[in-house]
Design a protein around this motif. Sequence first.
Motif, PDB file in Angstrom:
ATOM      1  N   ASP A  59       0.813  -1.227   0.000  1.00 54.22           N
ATOM      2  CA  ASP A  59       0.000   0.000   0.000  1.00 54.22           C
ATOM      3  C   ASP A  59       0.845   1.275   0.000  1.00 54.22           C
ATOM      4  O   ASP A  59       0.350   2.344   0.364  1.00 54.22           O
ATOM      5  CB  ASP A  59      -0.953   0.028   1.199  1.00 54.22           C
ATOM      6  N   CYS A  60       2.092   1.168  -0.415  1.00 51.19           N
ATOM      7  CA  CYS A  60       2.950   2.350  -0.531  1.00 51.19           C
ATOM      8  C   CYS A  60       2.819   2.890  -1.955  1.00 51.19           C
ATOM      9  O   CYS A  60       3.386   2.331  -2.897  1.00 51.19           O
ATOM     10  CB  CYS A  60       4.393   1.996  -0.202  1.00 51.19           C
ATOM     11  N   ASP A  81       0.129   7.244   5.634  1.00 51.98           N
ATOM     12  CA  ASP A  81       0.415   7.580   7.028  1.00 51.98           C
ATOM     13  C   ASP A  81       1.905   7.720   7.317  1.00 51.98           C
ATOM     14  O   ASP A  81       2.299   7.979   8.459  1.00 51.98           O
ATOM     15  CB  ASP A  81      -0.170   6.498   7.950  1.00 51.98           C
ATOM     16  N   ASN A  82       2.717   7.515   6.316  1.00 52.74           N
ATOM     17  CA  ASN A  82       4.175   7.589   6.463  1.00 52.74           C
ATOM     18  C   ASN A  82       4.705   6.602   7.508  1.00 52.74           C
ATOM     19  O   ASN A  82       5.767   6.836   8.113  1.00 52.74           O
ATOM     20  CB  ASN A  82       4.630   9.008   6.830  1.00 52.74           C
ATOM     21  N   ASN A  83       3.997   5.507   7.734  1.00 55.23           N
ATOM     22  CA  ASN A  83       4.492   4.502   8.676  1.00 55.23           C
ATOM     23  C   ASN A  83       4.948   3.220   7.974  1.00 55.23           C
ATOM     24  O   ASN A  83       5.309   2.241   8.628  1.00 55.23           O
ATOM     25  CB  ASN A  83       3.439   4.171   9.744  1.00 55.23           C
ATOM     26  N   LYS A  84       4.930   3.243   6.664  1.00 55.03           N
ATOM     27  CA  LYS A  84       5.491   2.163   5.863  1.00 55.03           C
ATOM     28  C   LYS A  84       6.214   2.762   4.670  1.00 55.03           C
ATOM     29  O   LYS A  84       5.744   3.734   4.060  1.00 55.03           O
ATOM     30  CB  LYS A  84       4.400   1.211   5.355  1.00 55.03           C
ATOM     31  N   ALA A  85       7.346   2.166   4.331  1.00 54.91           N
ATOM     32  CA  ALA A  85       8.095   2.598   3.153  1.00 54.91           C
ATOM     33  C   ALA A  85       8.678   1.374   2.463  1.00 54.91           C
ATOM     34  O   ALA A  85       9.093   0.416   3.128  1.00 54.91           O
ATOM     35  CB  ALA A  85       9.214   3.551   3.546  1.00 54.91           C
ATOM     36  N   VAL A  86       8.683   1.398   1.131  1.00 58.36           N
ATOM     37  CA  VAL A  86       9.313   0.338   0.348  1.00 58.36           C
ATOM     38  C   VAL A  86      10.382   0.961  -0.540  1.00 58.36           C
ATOM     39  O   VAL A  86      10.321   2.150  -0.863  1.00 58.36           O
ATOM     40  CB  VAL A  86       8.284  -0.438  -0.510  1.00 58.36           C
ATOM     41  N   LEU A 113      11.219   5.035   8.182  1.00 56.56           N
ATOM     42  CA  LEU A 113      11.748   6.001   7.215  1.00 56.56           C
ATOM     43  C   LEU A 113      10.885   7.243   7.068  1.00 56.56           C
ATOM     44  O   LEU A 113      11.213   8.138   6.280  1.00 56.56           O
ATOM     45  CB  LEU A 113      11.945   5.331   5.848  1.00 56.56           C
ATOM     46  N   GLY A 114       9.765   7.327   7.789  1.00 53.09           N
ATOM     47  CA  GLY A 114       8.922   8.509   7.736  1.00 53.09           C
ATOM     48  C   GLY A 114       8.480   8.830   6.318  1.00 53.09           C
ATOM     49  O   GLY A 114       8.062   7.940   5.571  1.00 53.09           O
ATOM     50  N   HIS A 115       8.617  10.102   5.936  1.00 51.38           N
ATOM     51  CA  HIS A 115       8.231  10.527   4.591  1.00 51.38           C
ATOM     52  C   HIS A 115       9.309  10.211   3.557  1.00 51.38           C
ATOM     53  O   HIS A 115       9.040  10.286   2.352  1.00 51.38           O
ATOM     54  CB  HIS A 115       7.938  12.032   4.593  1.00 51.38           C
ATOM     55  N   ALA A 116      10.516   9.869   4.023  1.00 56.26           N
ATOM     56  CA  ALA A 116      11.621   9.423   3.145  1.00 56.26           C
ATOM     57  C   ALA A 116      11.776  10.319   1.920  1.00 56.26           C
ATOM     58  O   ALA A 116      11.865   9.847   0.790  1.00 56.26           O
ATOM     59  CB  ALA A 116      11.373   7.980   2.711  1.00 56.26           C
ATOM     60  N   ASN A 117      11.890  11.612   2.159  1.00 61.47           N
ATOM     61  CA  ASN A 117      11.784  12.566   1.057  1.00 61.47           C
ATOM     62  C   ASN A 117      13.002  12.625   0.143  1.00 61.47           C
ATOM     63  O   ASN A 117      12.893  13.057  -1.000  1.00 61.47           O
ATOM     64  CB  ASN A 117      11.514  13.968   1.611  1.00 61.47           C
ATOM     65  N   ASP A 118      14.164  12.178   0.627  1.00 56.16           N
ATOM     66  CA  ASP A 118      15.350  12.202  -0.228  1.00 56.16           C
ATOM     67  C   ASP A 118      16.331  11.154   0.262  1.00 56.16           C
ATOM     68  O   ASP A 118      16.329  10.763   1.436  1.00 56.16           O
ATOM     69  CB  ASP A 118      16.001  13.595  -0.220  1.00 56.16           C
ATOM     70  N   VAL A 119      17.194  10.700  -0.657  1.00 53.38           N
ATOM     71  CA  VAL A 119      18.147   9.627  -0.383  1.00 53.38           C
ATOM     72  C   VAL A 119      19.473   9.982  -1.038  1.00 53.38           C
ATOM     73  O   VAL A 119      19.504  10.583  -2.112  1.00 53.38           O
ATOM     74  CB  VAL A 119      17.648   8.275  -0.956  1.00 53.38           C
ATOM     75  N   VAL A 120      20.572   9.583  -0.396  1.00 53.87           N
ATOM     76  CA  VAL A 120      21.889   9.694  -1.028  1.00 53.87           C
ATOM     77  C   VAL A 120      22.654   8.403  -0.770  1.00 53.87           C
ATOM     78  O   VAL A 120      22.529   7.789   0.300  1.00 53.87           O
ATOM     79  CB  VAL A 120      22.674  10.926  -0.512  1.00 53.87           C
ATOM     80  N   MET A 135      12.129  13.664   7.134  1.00 54.20           N
ATOM     81  CA  MET A 135      11.290  14.850   7.374  1.00 54.20           C
ATOM     82  C   MET A 135      10.711  14.854   8.785  1.00 54.20           C
ATOM     83  O   MET A 135       9.760  15.570   9.074  1.00 54.20           O
ATOM     84  CB  MET A 135      10.183  15.002   6.314  1.00 54.20           C
ATOM     85  N   ASN A 136      11.312  14.055   9.675  1.00 52.54           N
ATOM     86  CA  ASN A 136      10.984  14.084  11.096  1.00 52.54           C
ATOM     87  C   ASN A 136      12.133  14.724  11.862  1.00 52.54           C
ATOM     88  O   ASN A 136      13.297  14.564  11.488  1.00 52.54           O
ATOM     89  CB  ASN A 136      10.749  12.673  11.640  1.00 52.54           C
TER      90      ASN A 136
END
Length: 328
Positions: A59-60, A81-86, A113-120, A135-136
């Motif tokens: 459901d992501c 809900d930003n409580n699951k991330a794939v 991972l919250g909103h996981a808005n960016d990755v490096v 974003m937390n």
Amino acid sequence: MKWRFTERMAAIIQIWRSSKRLTLFIAILLCASMLVPVAASAAYYNTYSTVATLGNANDCYAAQGFAVGSTYVYSVKVNGDNNKAVIYRTKMSDGTTTLMTNGDNGSSYATYLGHANDVVLSSNDGNYYMFVVTMNAGSMSLVKLKYVGTTYYKVGNYTIKYDGADKAMSGVKITSKDASSINFLFKSGRALYRGSLPLTATSGTINVTNSFSLNIEDAKVNGSTISNITSYAFQGFGYYNNTIYVPMTYKNVSIVLVYRNISTASGTIQADPNLSFRVTSSAFPDLFEIEGVGVANGDKLWFSTNRRTAPGDTAHDGVHYFKDFSAS
């Protein structure tokens, strides 16, 4: 008759002298024009290729963070809900996409991972890592994952602080690293911050300093400013060769602004007026949102998207690159 002949000769000589002066003037003018530099035309890119479409596992359904490696790109999607991330891994050469596995529990999602808005991406001693901004604020504002193939493990989390207070960030890139530390560039809105972390630290605090901010009002896309640019939403950002690529979105329009000489930037900096990107999508009129961008192998500018034809239609998120552009 003699007077008339003399008069005619004088007139002919005057015409010849005038013609000679005109020829000399034209020659000087042509030489001068060759010395005037020709202004470079602005480079503008507005077409793209789609390499892969991302699913909605667990459901992501909302694409967020995006990172570019040498062979693969990595896309994070979250639920409402930003409580699951794939995390998806996509091979750039053929678009093969794999849903990565959470090696800590054997599932295919993470809950931290919250909103996981960016990755490096980063590597050290033959090991490969991802740093994700959630974003937390607080101890989970930056998360470190170790990945082996298509399996990842949580190996660190950090607190980001600015002026002594916890700070949430929406963008992260690594500008440099040495034998002892990693130097980060973080983003929140139009403000950029610098901070560092010991190379092998698994926890701790990153105290950041406010480095510079972005002028967007005067930024030109295809030679013109955008009247409602303050209505555009910021996303993550890309970093390559002392330059950042900043995507922004308003409904079905996404742009990428380019800012150079980041290592010495301070105050408010201006976008490069001679390089810009835009997609105005008629195929996805409800939303065409570039979430993250990155340059691969010194060449193509890759990006990930949220794309919707209508509200609730979330089956079109993808991985793409801009046609014809090369960063080299």
